[in-house]
Design a protein around this motif. Sequence first.
Motif, PDB file in Angstrom:
ATOM      1  N   LEU A 102      34.916  44.936  39.054  1.00 12.51           N
ATOM      2  CA  LEU A 102      34.859  43.485  38.928  1.00 12.51           C
ATOM      3  C   LEU A 102      33.467  42.940  39.220  1.00 12.51           C
TER       4      LEU A 102
ATOM      5  N   PHE B 155      39.301  36.671  39.112  1.00 11.41           N
ATOM      6  CA  PHE B 155      40.243  37.486  38.333  1.00 11.41           C
ATOM      7  C   PHE B 155      41.680  37.059  38.567  1.00 11.41           C
ATOM      8  N   ILE B 156      41.972  36.692  39.804  1.00 10.79           N
ATOM      9  CA  ILE B 156      43.329  36.216  40.112  1.00 10.79           C
ATOM     10  C   ILE B 156      43.613  34.955  39.284  1.00 10.79           C
TER      11      ILE B 156
ATOM     12  N   GLN C 141      47.692  37.852  48.133  1.00 13.35           N
ATOM     13  CA  GLN C 141      47.572  37.761  46.683  1.00 13.35           C
ATOM     14  C   GLN C 141      48.742  37.014  46.049  1.00 13.35           C
ATOM     15  N   GLU C 142      49.959  37.385  46.421  1.00 14.61           N
ATOM     16  CA  GLU C 142      51.102  36.769  45.756  1.00 14.61           C
ATOM     17  C   GLU C 142      51.196  35.277  46.043  1.00 14.61           C
TER      18      GLU C 142
ATOM     19  N   LYS D 256      32.185  35.351  39.673  1.00 11.90           N
ATOM     20  CA  LYS D 256      32.966  36.596  39.771  1.00 11.90           C
ATOM     21  C   LYS D 256      32.824  37.261  41.133  1.00 11.90           C
TER      22      LYS D 256
ATOM     23  N   ASN E  33      51.722  39.969  33.631  1.00  8.28           N
ATOM     24  CA  ASN E  33      51.087  39.851  32.325  1.00  8.28           C
ATOM     25  C   ASN E  33      50.027  40.931  32.168  1.00  8.28           C
TER      26      ASN E  33
ATOM     27  N   LYS F 209      48.683  33.433  44.093  1.00  9.27           N
ATOM     28  CA  LYS F 209      49.111  33.304  42.697  1.00  9.27           C
ATOM     29  C   LYS F 209      50.117  32.167  42.542  1.00  9.27           C
TER      30      LYS F 209
ATOM     31  N   GLN G 212      44.203  35.817  35.733  1.00  8.90           N
ATOM     32  CA  GLN G 212      45.530  36.395  35.528  1.00  8.90           C
ATOM     33  C   GLN G 212      46.604  35.315  35.481  1.00  8.90           C
ATOM     34  N   VAL G 213      46.462  34.353  36.373  1.00  7.38           N
ATOM     35  CA  VAL G 213      47.472  33.289  36.411  1.00  7.38           C
ATOM     36  C   VAL G 213      47.340  32.406  35.177  1.00  7.38           C
TER      37      VAL G 213
ATOM     38  N   TYR H 104      46.325  33.154  32.396  1.00  9.38           N
ATOM     39  CA  TYR H 104      46.744  33.901  31.202  1.00  9.38           C
ATOM     40  C   TYR H 104      48.135  33.455  30.740  1.00  9.38           C
ATOM     41  N   ASN H 105      49.016  33.216  31.702  1.00  9.58           N
ATOM     42  CA  ASN H 105      50.385  32.815  31.364  1.00  9.58           C
ATOM     43  C   ASN H 105      50.461  31.403  30.803  1.00  9.58           C
TER      44      ASN H 105
ATOM     45  N   TYR I 291      44.290  44.767  35.912  1.00  9.88           N
ATOM     46  CA  TYR I 291      43.645  44.521  37.208  1.00  9.88           C
ATOM     47  C   TYR I 291      44.187  45.479  38.267  1.00  9.88           C
TER      48      TYR I 291
ATOM     49  N   LEU J  69      46.823  40.979  31.976  1.00  8.14           N
ATOM     50  CA  LEU J  69      45.674  40.986  32.880  1.00  8.14           C
ATOM     51  C   LEU J  69      46.039  41.567  34.234  1.00  8.14           C
ATOM     52  N   GLU J  70      47.244  41.233  34.669  1.00  8.01           N
ATOM     53  CA  GLU J  70      47.666  41.711  35.982  1.00  8.01           C
ATOM     54  C   GLU J  70      47.800  43.231  35.998  1.00  8.01           C
TER      55      GLU J  70
ATOM     56  N   ARG K  73      34.829  35.731  46.777  1.00  8.02           N
ATOM     57  CA  ARG K  73      36.070  36.327  47.256  1.00  8.02           C
ATOM     58  C   ARG K  73      36.646  35.496  48.399  1.00  8.02           C
TER      59      ARG K  73
ATOM     60  N   LEU L  29      40.183  38.855  48.166  1.00 11.07           N
ATOM     61  CA  LEU L  29      40.631  38.840  46.766  1.00 11.07           C
ATOM     62  C   LEU L  29      39.524  38.307  45.862  1.00 11.07           C
ATOM     63  N   HIS L  30      39.509  38.862  44.664  1.00  7.84           N
ATOM     64  CA  HIS L  30      38.562  38.355  43.664  1.00  7.84           C
ATOM     65  C   HIS L  30      39.179  37.118  43.046  1.00  7.84           C
TER      66      HIS L  30
END
Lengths: 248, 572
Positions: free
Chosen positions: A133, B424-425, B458-459, B450, A110, B462, B428-429, B431-432, A116, A112-113, B453, B420-421
């Motif tokens: 960030l 933000f992760i 990452q994946e 923010k 998406n 998510k 991003q998730v 968001y969907n 980022y 944002l990804e 960490r 990982l932040h």
Amino acid sequence: MDKINVLIIEDTFDDSDALTKVLLINDYNVVGVATTFNEALTSFYNNDVDIVIIDVFLDGKTDGITFAETINAVPNKSVPFLFLTSSSDREIFKRAKLTQPFGFLLKPFNELEILYALEMAIEKFNNQTNVFLSEEQNTVITGEYLFVKKGKTLKKVRIDDIVYIEVEERYCNIITEKEKFVILISLTKILKILDSTKFCRTHRNHIINFEKIIEIVPTDNLIILAGNHRVTLSDKYKNVIKKIRVLK
Amino acid sequence: MVFLHITCSFLTEKQPNESYFNIEIKKKIEAFASETDFNKASLYFMEKNWDSTLVYSTKQLSNVTSNNKALVDYCYYYRGISFKQKKLLKEAKNELNKISSNFLFYQKVRLSLGEILLAQNEFKKAIDYFEKIEKLPDDYDFGFKRSVVLHNLGISYLHLEQFDKAEKYLLKSSELQLFDKDTIVLIGSYSGIANLYYSQYKDDLAIPYFKKVYQLSKKIDDFEIKRKAALNMAVVEENRKNYLLALAYRKEFETWKDSLNDQNKVWAIAQFEKKHAINQKQKEITLLELENKHKAEERNWLFYSCISLLLLLGIGAYSYNQKIKSNRIILAQKTELNKLNATKDKLFSVVSHDLRSSVNALKNSNVKLSESLKTKDIEKLNTLLKENSTIANSTYNLLDNLLHWALLQTRQPYFNKELLHLFFIAEQVAYNYKALMVDKNLCFENKISKSDRVYADQESLKIILRNLFDNAIKFSNQDGLITLYGLNKNESYYNLIIEDTGLGMDEVTRQELLKETIWLSKKKNEDGIGTGLGLQLCKSMIKKNGGRFMIESEKHVGTKIIVSLQKHQKNG
């Protein structure tokens, strides 16, 4: 302030289209969409590219990785790049990882990804992580540019365009001949990263670009810079002039 | 002149009452129970086993440190007597001379010394010893009879041809012996006296003694004495020219000699028989030994075969046990596999069922879409499209989970842990899910700092978040609230919390969810797709990231999902 130039290497139209749209919306500049390895190379050498988004698979082959390997081999043209893939296959990842990419973008993604991943890639490439960030800093400084985060997007400023920098607590006013804007970075940090042969401190709050000096008026403790900007030269930093004389 | 042999003086040794001495030895044995060598020597001494006595007394003497004067004297005494009995007179004398004069039985020592000297024909020295004893008072008890001393004195003087003294002592001793009824010694004394007179040619005096000896000799069994007595009588009668009587005595003498010879013969035969018997026995013994050897061999063979059999049995039992064990393991694995296969089949059916119904819904929706397109009902078209996208979304999520699950089960997917932040992760998730949340009018708040960490892949992070959001939305009521926040208190762990104000669950369900490899079948609420696959995947991913998974929930109030994630790379 200029837009960031992005080169997309992607053979699936739908994906590249979606990517382009997102980038354009977020004020990035897409310099080209290459669908093959050769196209990608041409595009890469003919444009001023800041970052490359590479699909691992081009026409079913791992040409994306080959491309990354190629541009990695060119010493002066090295730019950050990130891989786009729909596969989390271990083998592919391993090979891709060897090119030391600055990020992975897993399909589907998406907005944002994407943003980022781009920011991360630039941070990583310049070895200045945890910048965009964080709340203390929003600028990555490279040898050539300042990458500044403006809202959701990134902008770049040529360092040579900067006339002087005025420090105000946590902020720095960047003054170019054309514009003036604020970035978030501490004085000590900016001094550490900036090329000291180009920039020097003339006052507690001022850093000037040698190239932009037009006139120095020692009696008034004044330096006149390009664009008729006037900056004070405090006693503490007066010996800076000697350096300039030597240079001239 | 036939000179009758003096009765063996050593014989006298047997005569005195030895019990006093023996009692004394026994006392010593008790007092020195720890001196085993001494005790053994004493016991053998009392048993008249001279050789053993010598051996153990030597041992005792060589063991100088533990020696005690009294024991030393005893040992010397034992040795002296033993040597004397073995006719080793010199050695006996040496040993006896070593005994200190305060030895309890010193008179016995003197007596023995005297006897040895007598036997060595050192009569004068012998007389010294005997006289010393003789001079002691009469009531002095020296463990033997005075008559013995007197007799010995008499004999000594006799040999020295001091006949008057000899006569005196012999007579005295014979008186005492007569009194004691000590026949053998009495015979010795009488024959001494007789010889004494006879050698002085006092035949008249001598003859009655000879006769007495002869009479006494008839009472005893000793052929030697009988023979000597008879011989003496024969000689006496011969000298008296009484040839008839002399002849008779001679004959008797011959008879005794013969019987002595007979006895010797018998003795020899007995000896021979004994030897034979011994040989026989020896043969038997060798036979037995051979037999024993054979038996031992047989026994050894049996023993070894038993051991090897046992070993074999042990190995057999062990391997059997191993086999049973492995069988059990295999069986357990089989059941496990069957169970897994069953769950997989179940998952398969549930997933396909869900997929079928979603695709069917899409199909129907598409028919409706084309209808709406015909009637140009834009409003309906829009809602239908939205519905379609929702269905597609959830179907996609299901398929995505399925893919990741399969990847996790078979090949290891790409996995790279880094800092990982989280904020933000999460953004991003989330968001969907914006559209879905808007649909249900849910309020979403991301309160994660923010700067927080976590150290994770990452994946997979998510995927975890995606599933947790999915669940939170699915189980939220209309107008609910979903909050995402972190607890950053622990040094090494970061607690990420996803809280909703939805349906919640009961304790049973909660426990079920925390169990591994249990698939929840059809959800009770709504008609949403749900296999429990998402949550399982979440748990696996969290585990792989080195985190922990917890659920807090209250029915009709809401659910709190807590995911503990590492904050730093663990050292080592």
